[in-house]
Design a protein around this motif. Sequence first.
Motif, mmCIF file in Angstrom:
data_model
loop_
_atom_site.group_PDB
_atom_site.id
_atom_site.type_symbol
_atom_site.label_atom_id
_atom_site.label_comp_id
_atom_site.label_asym_id
_atom_site.label_seq_id
_atom_site.Cartn_x
_atom_site.Cartn_y
_atom_site.Cartn_z
ATOM 1 N N LYS A 1 0.831 -1.215 0.000
ATOM 2 C CA LYS A 1 0.000 0.000 0.000
ATOM 3 C C LYS A 1 0.860 1.257 0.000
ATOM 4 O O LYS A 1 0.494 2.274 -0.608
ATOM 5 C CB LYS A 1 -0.935 -0.002 1.211
ATOM 6 C CG LYS A 1 -2.111 -0.944 1.085
ATOM 7 C CD LYS A 1 -3.039 -0.866 2.273
ATOM 8 C CE LYS A 1 -2.426 -1.480 3.510
ATOM 9 N NZ LYS A 1 -3.401 -1.566 4.628
ATOM 10 N N ASP A 2 1.984 1.216 0.706
ATOM 11 C CA ASP A 2 2.860 2.396 0.746
ATOM 12 C C ASP A 2 3.309 2.811 -0.653
ATOM 13 O O ASP A 2 3.572 3.993 -0.897
ATOM 14 C CB ASP A 2 4.087 2.113 1.608
ATOM 15 C CG ASP A 2 3.791 2.263 3.103
ATOM 16 O OD1 ASP A 2 2.628 2.595 3.434
ATOM 17 O OD2 ASP A 2 4.696 2.049 3.911
ATOM 18 N N GLU A 3 3.396 1.853 -1.559
ATOM 19 C CA GLU A 3 3.839 2.180 -2.912
ATOM 20 C C GLU A 3 2.826 3.035 -3.657
ATOM 21 O O GLU A 3 3.168 3.682 -4.652
ATOM 22 C CB GLU A 3 4.145 0.897 -3.683
ATOM 23 C CG GLU A 3 5.388 0.196 -3.143
ATOM 24 C CD GLU A 3 5.755 -1.051 -3.908
ATOM 25 O OE1 GLU A 3 6.855 -1.090 -4.502
ATOM 26 O OE2 GLU A 3 4.948 -2.003 -3.923
ATOM 27 N N MET A 4 1.588 3.068 -3.181
ATOM 28 C CA MET A 4 0.607 3.965 -3.792
ATOM 29 C C MET A 4 0.987 5.425 -3.557
ATOM 30 O O MET A 4 0.642 6.298 -4.359
ATOM 31 C CB MET A 4 -0.796 3.704 -3.231
ATOM 32 C CG MET A 4 -1.315 2.291 -3.431
ATOM 33 S SD MET A 4 -1.266 1.732 -5.143
ATOM 34 C CE MET A 4 0.052 0.516 -5.057
ATOM 35 N N MET B 1 12.594 -3.759 -0.083
ATOM 36 C CA MET B 1 12.081 -4.387 -1.294
ATOM 37 C C MET B 1 11.104 -3.498 -2.055
ATOM 38 O O MET B 1 11.089 -3.480 -3.284
ATOM 39 C CB MET B 1 11.392 -5.712 -0.944
ATOM 40 C CG MET B 1 12.286 -6.768 -0.319
ATOM 41 S SD MET B 1 13.533 -7.437 -1.471
ATOM 42 C CE MET B 1 15.022 -6.604 -0.860
ATOM 43 N N ALA B 2 10.253 -2.790 -1.348
ATOM 44 C CA ALA B 2 9.192 -2.011 -1.993
ATOM 45 C C ALA B 2 9.737 -0.701 -2.552
ATOM 46 O O ALA B 2 10.778 -0.189 -2.117
ATOM 47 C CB ALA B 2 8.068 -1.727 -0.996
ATOM 48 N N VAL C 1 -10.747 7.257 -13.245
ATOM 49 C CA VAL C 1 -10.937 6.039 -12.467
ATOM 50 C C VAL C 1 -10.742 6.392 -10.997
ATOM 51 O O VAL C 1 -9.702 6.952 -10.623
ATOM 52 C CB VAL C 1 -9.951 4.938 -12.887
ATOM 53 C CG1 VAL C 1 -10.129 3.700 -12.015
ATOM 54 C CG2 VAL C 1 -10.124 4.593 -14.360
ATOM 55 N N ALA C 2 -11.725 6.073 -10.175
ATOM 56 C CA ALA C 2 -11.638 6.329 -8.735
ATOM 57 C C ALA C 2 -11.203 5.052 -8.030
ATOM 58 O O ALA C 2 -11.853 4.008 -8.167
ATOM 59 C CB ALA C 2 -12.986 6.798 -8.203
ATOM 60 N N THR C 3 -10.127 5.113 -7.294
ATOM 61 C CA THR C 3 -9.592 3.937 -6.616
ATOM 62 C C THR C 3 -8.599 4.361 -5.551
ATOM 63 O O THR C 3 -7.998 5.446 -5.640
ATOM 64 C CB THR C 3 -8.912 2.983 -7.611
ATOM 65 O OG1 THR C 3 -8.384 1.853 -6.915
ATOM 66 C CG2 THR C 3 -7.781 3.679 -8.358
ATOM 67 N N LEU C 4 -8.418 3.503 -4.555
ATOM 68 C CA LEU C 4 -7.363 3.700 -3.560
ATOM 69 C C LEU C 4 -6.081 2.990 -3.986
ATOM 70 O O LEU C 4 -5.100 3.020 -3.241
ATOM 71 C CB LEU C 4 -7.827 3.185 -2.191
ATOM 72 C CG LEU C 4 -9.091 3.830 -1.613
ATOM 73 C CD1 LEU C 4 -9.377 3.293 -0.212
ATOM 74 C CD2 LEU C 4 -8.977 5.355 -1.597
ATOM 75 N N MET C 5 -6.112 2.348 -5.161
ATOM 76 C CA MET C 5 -4.933 1.695 -5.735
ATOM 77 C C MET C 5 -4.602 2.366 -7.073
ATOM 78 O O MET C 5 -4.757 1.767 -8.151
ATOM 79 C CB MET C 5 -5.190 0.203 -5.941
ATOM 80 C CG MET C 5 -5.150 -0.615 -4.679
ATOM 81 S SD MET C 5 -3.451 -1.082 -4.270
ATOM 82 C CE MET C 5 -3.703 -1.899 -2.688
ATOM 83 N N PRO C 6 -4.150 3.609 -7.044
ATOM 84 C CA PRO C 6 -4.004 4.365 -8.294
ATOM 85 C C PRO C 6 -2.908 3.872 -9.217
ATOM 86 O O PRO C 6 -2.832 4.301 -10.368
ATOM 87 C CB PRO C 6 -3.699 5.780 -7.800
ATOM 88 C CG PRO C 6 -3.060 5.580 -6.458
ATOM 89 C CD PRO C 6 -3.774 4.396 -5.865
ATOM 90 N N ILE C 7 -2.068 2.959 -8.759
ATOM 91 C CA ILE C 7 -0.974 2.510 -9.611
ATOM 92 C C ILE C 7 -1.497 1.847 -10.883
ATOM 93 O O ILE C 7 -0.863 1.940 -11.947
ATOM 94 C CB ILE C 7 -0.032 1.551 -8.833
ATOM 95 C CG1 ILE C 7 1.268 1.338 -9.607
ATOM 96 C CG2 ILE C 7 -0.711 0.227 -8.529
ATOM 97 C CD1 ILE C 7 2.336 0.623 -8.821
ATOM 98 N N TYR C 8 -2.666 1.212 -10.804
ATOM 99 C CA TYR C 8 -3.214 0.532 -11.982
ATOM 100 C C TYR C 8 -3.671 1.515 -13.053
ATOM 101 O O TYR C 8 -3.229 1.408 -14.204
ATOM 102 C CB TYR C 8 -4.344 -0.412 -11.560
ATOM 103 C CG TYR C 8 -3.874 -1.568 -10.723
ATOM 104 C CD1 TYR C 8 -3.173 -2.630 -11.288
ATOM 105 C CD2 TYR C 8 -4.128 -1.614 -9.357
ATOM 106 C CE1 TYR C 8 -2.737 -3.694 -10.532
ATOM 107 C CE2 TYR C 8 -3.692 -2.687 -8.572
ATOM 108 C CZ TYR C 8 -2.993 -3.718 -9.173
ATOM 109 O OH TYR C 8 -2.552 -4.779 -8.408
ATOM 110 N N GLY D 1 -3.145 7.386 -3.399
ATOM 111 C CA GLY D 1 -3.796 6.348 -2.609
ATOM 112 C C GLY D 1 -4.672 6.861 -1.490
ATOM 113 O O GLY D 1 -5.282 7.921 -1.572
ATOM 114 N N GLN D 2 -4.703 6.081 -0.444
ATOM 115 C CA GLN D 2 -5.649 6.282 0.644
ATOM 116 C C GLN D 2 -5.177 7.253 1.719
ATOM 117 O O GLN D 2 -5.944 7.617 2.618
ATOM 118 C CB GLN D 2 -5.932 4.946 1.324
ATOM 119 C CG GLN D 2 -4.683 4.333 1.971
ATOM 120 C CD GLN D 2 -4.968 3.013 2.637
ATOM 121 O OE1 GLN D 2 -5.243 2.946 3.824
ATOM 122 N NE2 GLN D 2 -4.917 1.942 1.840
#
Length: 536
Positions: A42-45, A139-140, A429-436, A451-452
Amino acid sequence: MTRSDKSRLPRPGEGSLVTIAAFAGILLLIIYGRIMGYGIRKDEMMYVPPAKLMPDMSIYGDFFYNHVPYSAWMFHWVYELVGGGNVLYAARLTVFAGWVLLAISVILIMWRMTRSRAVVLFSVVLILGNDLLLSTPGMAGSNNFLPLPFAFLGLGLFLTETLSHKQRFLILVLSGICLSVAAGIKASAVVFIPPIAIGAFFLPTRISFGRRLFRVVLPLALGGAIGAVPLFYYLNSNPDLFLAHVIEFHTGPHVDYWKANKALEPGLALGLAGKTQLAYQLWFTGTNLLLAFAAVFFTFLVFIQRRRIHSPKSTETGQIIVVLTTTALTLWISFVPTPAFPQYFVLPIISLILLLGILYRQFGPQRKIMVPPALGAATLLILVSALPRYAPGTATFIDPRTTEHAKVAASAELIRQRLTKLGLEEGKVATLMPIYPVQAGLKVYPEFATGQFAYRIVPFTDPELLKQYRAVGPDGLSKFFSADPPSAFLLGYEPLLEAPLLNFAENKGYRRINDMTIPNRYGEGFLYVREPADSN
């Protein structure tokens, strides 16, 4: 043999150094595979989308970002360097570059400081086999690992130059730049600066104060100023905006959110007792326990040596004080953030490794004989304990499709193709995972671009502070989306936080696409698309 022939001969130990570097290269190759195969976080968002959004959108002003900016710009530069293809790959490639830089720095600085193959091998394996660094902090695609190589270089170059008979101006400029860059990547790395800034006025002790000002203080200050120019730019451009994101967020709404939602993270370290327990688990187990053993072992050898009547007085006391002070500050800063997470406890590793180098220099010949067997055994134990973490990374070389960035890219393409088929590709696009959607080249709301993290703290943020953030909270979603309806929602990863988004989608007639999912470690994501649309 002529003098020119002698100059071409390898110096003692250089062959061993090449062997150590080659071995480190093999471990780095395995780590590369592990980084690329590591499940998304999630931090990567927060950290990854800006790599593509910058510089078209300004950090802090156009979207929320709760850290100092250097890692965001690093990710963006690498993203552009690799051709702007895969945003997650660019971020993680940057992190891997940090591993390479740290490994090279450890080998070269520890060799210059000790000329001991055992110490150099132990030090680099301690980094490359460190179980804390081989987990999420290293890693992230985030700012957690990247300060380490710059902090190590900054402190290590200062120590080696002040231990040397001649201080090189440009090397100390580089030391100052590295220290500022480390602090510009992660604010907590600023603790490396005060001990060195003060120590520069006293080290090396063998030269006059005037020469010290010119040969040590001036280049360090110059390098520090050069490295801090971007920070000064952001701070000067809009200090309230910068401080609201970097400082006030972490000391206010972030803490309040976790206090109110501590049940979501069992064992969350909010108080001193919890932080102490977490620190104990990270510092006194596995690889870091062996680092603690080496530090105590070296200190013990120095102590018993100095008890001898004829033991020479150390001329490196100042450097030892600098390293010990830095170690104390990194230990302290690990306990400052609330709540505490494992990534906050990585900084002491750097100064403790350099402490080993300084202590080793105090040994006489008899003490140095005792070091290789002890460190050799410790090095072997580190490698054995790292095997379970090394193994998964090898799968990414067998099948590149198993890399996380390949999975994200495939999912992003699937989303783009479906929305294009439905004629919805021009909407947000509305999302808490914006990477996609970011990876797919689709539009995202600036309020959710990272993100969130802004969304979830809105109910806990003072209204005046909230004015500094580009954010919308759960209570404001209905009005927000009604004014600018999304083409689609990507949901399914955070049921509690996503509930208001899901409610809006269902109440406004958005239709779920049932024949496709976007899976990751947080769940099975799904699309809700705006009607009228043909999903077949």
